[in-house]
Design a protein around this motif. Structure first.
Motif, PDB file in Angstrom:
ATOM      1  N   MET A  49       0.841  -1.199   0.000  1.00 52.58           N
ATOM      2  CA  MET A  49       0.000   0.000   0.000  1.00 52.58           C
ATOM      3  C   MET A  49       0.872   1.243   0.000  1.00 52.58           C
ATOM      4  SD  MET A  49      -2.878   1.220   2.648  1.00 52.58           S
ATOM      5  CE  MET A  49      -3.607   2.820   2.516  1.00 52.58           C
ATOM      6  N   PHE A  50       0.531   2.172  -0.877  1.00 52.25           N
ATOM      7  CA  PHE A  50       1.157   3.480  -0.907  1.00 52.25           C
ATOM      8  C   PHE A  50       0.162   4.475  -0.337  1.00 52.25           C
ATOM      9  CE2 PHE A  50       3.262   1.149  -4.294  1.00 52.25           C
ATOM     10  CZ  PHE A  50       4.594   1.423  -4.032  1.00 52.25           C
ATOM     11  N   CYS A  51       0.626   5.305   0.570  1.00 51.33           N
ATOM     12  CA  CYS A  51      -0.266   6.263   1.233  1.00 51.33           C
ATOM     13  C   CYS A  51       0.362   7.649   1.192  1.00 51.33           C
ATOM     14  CB  CYS A  51      -0.491   5.834   2.684  1.00 51.33           C
ATOM     15  SG  CYS A  51      -1.578   6.918   3.600  1.00 51.33           S
ATOM     16  N   LYS A  52      -0.336   8.590   0.591  1.00 50.74           N
ATOM     17  CA  LYS A  52       0.130   9.982   0.544  1.00 50.74           C
ATOM     18  C   LYS A  52      -0.056  10.588   1.932  1.00 50.74           C
ATOM     19  CE  LYS A  52       1.445  13.348  -2.290  1.00 50.74           C
ATOM     20  NZ  LYS A  52       0.841  14.031  -3.372  1.00 50.74           N
ATOM     21  N   VAL A  53       1.001  11.147   2.506  1.00 50.85           N
ATOM     22  CA  VAL A  53       0.946  11.674   3.865  1.00 50.85           C
ATOM     23  C   VAL A  53       0.069  12.922   3.937  1.00 50.85           C
ATOM     24  CG1 VAL A  53       2.283  12.656   5.763  1.00 50.85           C
ATOM     25  CG2 VAL A  53       3.156  10.681   4.529  1.00 50.85           C
ATOM     26  N   SER A  54       0.362  13.907   3.074  1.00 49.94           N
ATOM     27  CA  SER A  54      -0.392  15.165   3.114  1.00 49.94           C
ATOM     28  C   SER A  54      -1.835  14.934   2.679  1.00 49.94           C
ATOM     29  CB  SER A  54       0.248  16.204   2.195  1.00 49.94           C
ATOM     30  OG  SER A  54       1.499  16.584   2.692  1.00 49.94           O
ATOM     31  N   VAL A  64       9.395   5.854   4.134  1.00 56.15           N
ATOM     32  CA  VAL A  64       8.885   7.101   3.580  1.00 56.15           C
ATOM     33  C   VAL A  64       9.636   7.368   2.283  1.00 56.15           C
ATOM     34  CG1 VAL A  64       8.576   9.573   3.930  1.00 56.15           C
ATOM     35  CG2 VAL A  64       8.332   8.010   5.863  1.00 56.15           C
ATOM     36  N   MET A  65       8.868   7.654   1.238  1.00 59.36           N
ATOM     37  CA  MET A  65       9.452   7.847  -0.088  1.00 59.36           C
ATOM     38  C   MET A  65       9.052   9.212  -0.624  1.00 59.36           C
ATOM     39  SD  MET A  65       8.673   5.355  -3.273  1.00 59.36           S
ATOM     40  CE  MET A  65       9.028   5.817  -4.937  1.00 59.36           C
ATOM     41  N   MET A  66      10.015   9.941  -1.152  1.00 60.95           N
ATOM     42  CA  MET A  66       9.705  11.220  -1.779  1.00 60.95           C
ATOM     43  C   MET A  66       9.390  10.979  -3.247  1.00 60.95           C
ATOM     44  SD  MET A  66      12.266  13.981  -0.047  1.00 60.95           S
ATOM     45  CE  MET A  66      13.746  13.197  -0.636  1.00 60.95           C
ATOM     46  N   VAL A  67       8.343  11.639  -3.728  1.00 56.92           N
ATOM     47  CA  VAL A  67       7.933  11.487  -5.124  1.00 56.92           C
ATOM     48  C   VAL A  67       7.946  12.850  -5.805  1.00 56.92           C
ATOM     49  CG1 VAL A  67       6.589   9.393  -4.762  1.00 56.92           C
ATOM     50  CG2 VAL A  67       5.487  11.602  -4.479  1.00 56.92           C
ATOM     51  N   GLY A  68       8.156  12.824  -7.102  1.00 56.01           N
ATOM     52  CA  GLY A  68       8.209  14.042  -7.897  1.00 56.01           C
ATOM     53  C   GLY A  68       6.878  14.380  -8.523  1.00 56.01           C
ATOM     54  N   GLU A  69       6.957  15.106  -9.624  1.00 59.33           N
ATOM     55  CA  GLU A  69       5.751  15.568 -10.313  1.00 59.33           C
ATOM     56  C   GLU A  69       4.952  14.428 -10.921  1.00 59.33           C
ATOM     57  OE1 GLU A  69       6.342  18.806 -13.023  1.00 59.33           O
ATOM     58  OE2 GLU A  69       7.675  19.834 -11.632  1.00 59.33           O
ATOM     59  N   GLU A  70       5.612  13.324 -11.221  1.00 60.02           N
ATOM     60  CA  GLU A  70       4.936  12.151 -11.773  1.00 60.02           C
ATOM     61  C   GLU A  70       5.151  10.981 -10.811  1.00 60.02           C
ATOM     62  OE1 GLU A  70       5.440  11.401 -15.993  1.00 60.02           O
ATOM     63  OE2 GLU A  70       6.337  13.399 -16.180  1.00 60.02           O
ATOM     64  N   LYS A  80       3.097  -4.428   3.187  1.00 56.85           N
ATOM     65  CA  LYS A  80       4.147  -3.401   3.216  1.00 56.85           C
ATOM     66  C   LYS A  80       3.492  -2.058   2.900  1.00 56.85           C
ATOM     67  CE  LYS A  80       8.594  -1.994   1.457  1.00 56.85           C
ATOM     68  NZ  LYS A  80       9.745  -2.308   0.633  1.00 56.85           N
ATOM     69  N   VAL A  81       3.709  -1.077   3.768  1.00 50.56           N
ATOM     70  CA  VAL A  81       3.135   0.253   3.588  1.00 50.56           C
ATOM     71  C   VAL A  81       4.268   1.240   3.340  1.00 50.56           C
ATOM     72  CG1 VAL A  81       1.740   2.085   4.626  1.00 50.56           C
ATOM     73  CG2 VAL A  81       1.217  -0.320   5.136  1.00 50.56           C
ATOM     74  N   VAL A  82       4.127   2.022   2.277  1.00 51.65           N
ATOM     75  CA  VAL A  82       5.105   3.051   1.941  1.00 51.65           C
ATOM     76  C   VAL A  82       4.385   4.390   1.958  1.00 51.65           C
ATOM     77  CG1 VAL A  82       6.715   3.911   0.200  1.00 51.65           C
ATOM     78  CG2 VAL A  82       6.409   1.434   0.491  1.00 51.65           C
ATOM     79  N   LEU A  83       4.897   5.311   2.748  1.00 54.08           N
ATOM     80  CA  LEU A  83       4.328   6.647   2.828  1.00 54.08           C
ATOM     81  C   LEU A  83       4.960   7.532   1.767  1.00 54.08           C
ATOM     82  CD1 LEU A  83       4.345   7.165   6.699  1.00 54.08           C
ATOM     83  CD2 LEU A  83       2.511   6.254   5.257  1.00 54.08           C
ATOM     84  N   LEU A  84       4.131   8.321   1.085  1.00 55.80           N
ATOM     85  CA  LEU A  84       4.611   9.168   0.003  1.00 55.80           C
ATOM     86  C   LEU A  84       4.572  10.635   0.404  1.00 55.80           C
ATOM     87  CD1 LEU A  84       2.689   7.486  -2.942  1.00 55.80           C
ATOM     88  CD2 LEU A  84       5.011   7.000  -2.143  1.00 55.80           C
ATOM     89  N   ILE A  85       5.663  11.334   0.105  1.00 53.90           N
ATOM     90  CA  ILE A  85       5.773  12.762   0.372  1.00 53.90           C
ATOM     91  C   ILE A  85       6.278  13.437  -0.895  1.00 53.90           C
ATOM     92  CG2 ILE A  85       7.063  14.520   1.653  1.00 53.90           C
ATOM     93  CD1 ILE A  85       7.199  12.636   3.977  1.00 53.90           C
TER      94      ILE A  85
END
Length: 105
Positions: A2-7, A71-77, A44-49
């Protein structure tokens, strides 16, 4: 996985400003409890910022400790960033969930 956007997902979108100049955000303990329940069931849960979110970026170590999640940082795409993780884990998209406030996936 699971990917979860933090904001906007783990937060309520509010930023508290202090007189000393600090910015604060609030993360609900029920959200983190839900993430722990998923992890307990071997999800497995990965938080996206977003790379542009400086406040959240500064909180990465605290978020990792608080949630036990990567916690993973993601860009514009963000799909491209997430896709590399899905491929590395050798998963099919049917085995992946996403929770976020926007439709950038």
């Amino acid at each position: 996985m699971m990917f979860c956007k933090v904001s906007g997902c783990l937060t309520d979108g509010k930023v508290f400003l202090s007189v000393s100049g600090e910015d604060w955000v609030s993360i609900h303990t029920r959200d983190t409890a839900g993430l722990r329940m998923l992890q307990k069931d071997d999800v497995k849960v990965v938080l996206l910022i977003s790379k542009e979110d400086l406040l959240m970026k500064s909180l990465i170590p605290k978020l990792e400790t608080m949630t036990g999640c990567e916690v993973m940082m993601v860009g514009e795409e963000p799909l491209k960033d997430v896709q590399s993780v899905v491929e590395k884990e050798e998963l099919d998209w049917k085995d992946v969930a996403y929770m976020g406030k926007n439709l950038d996936f």
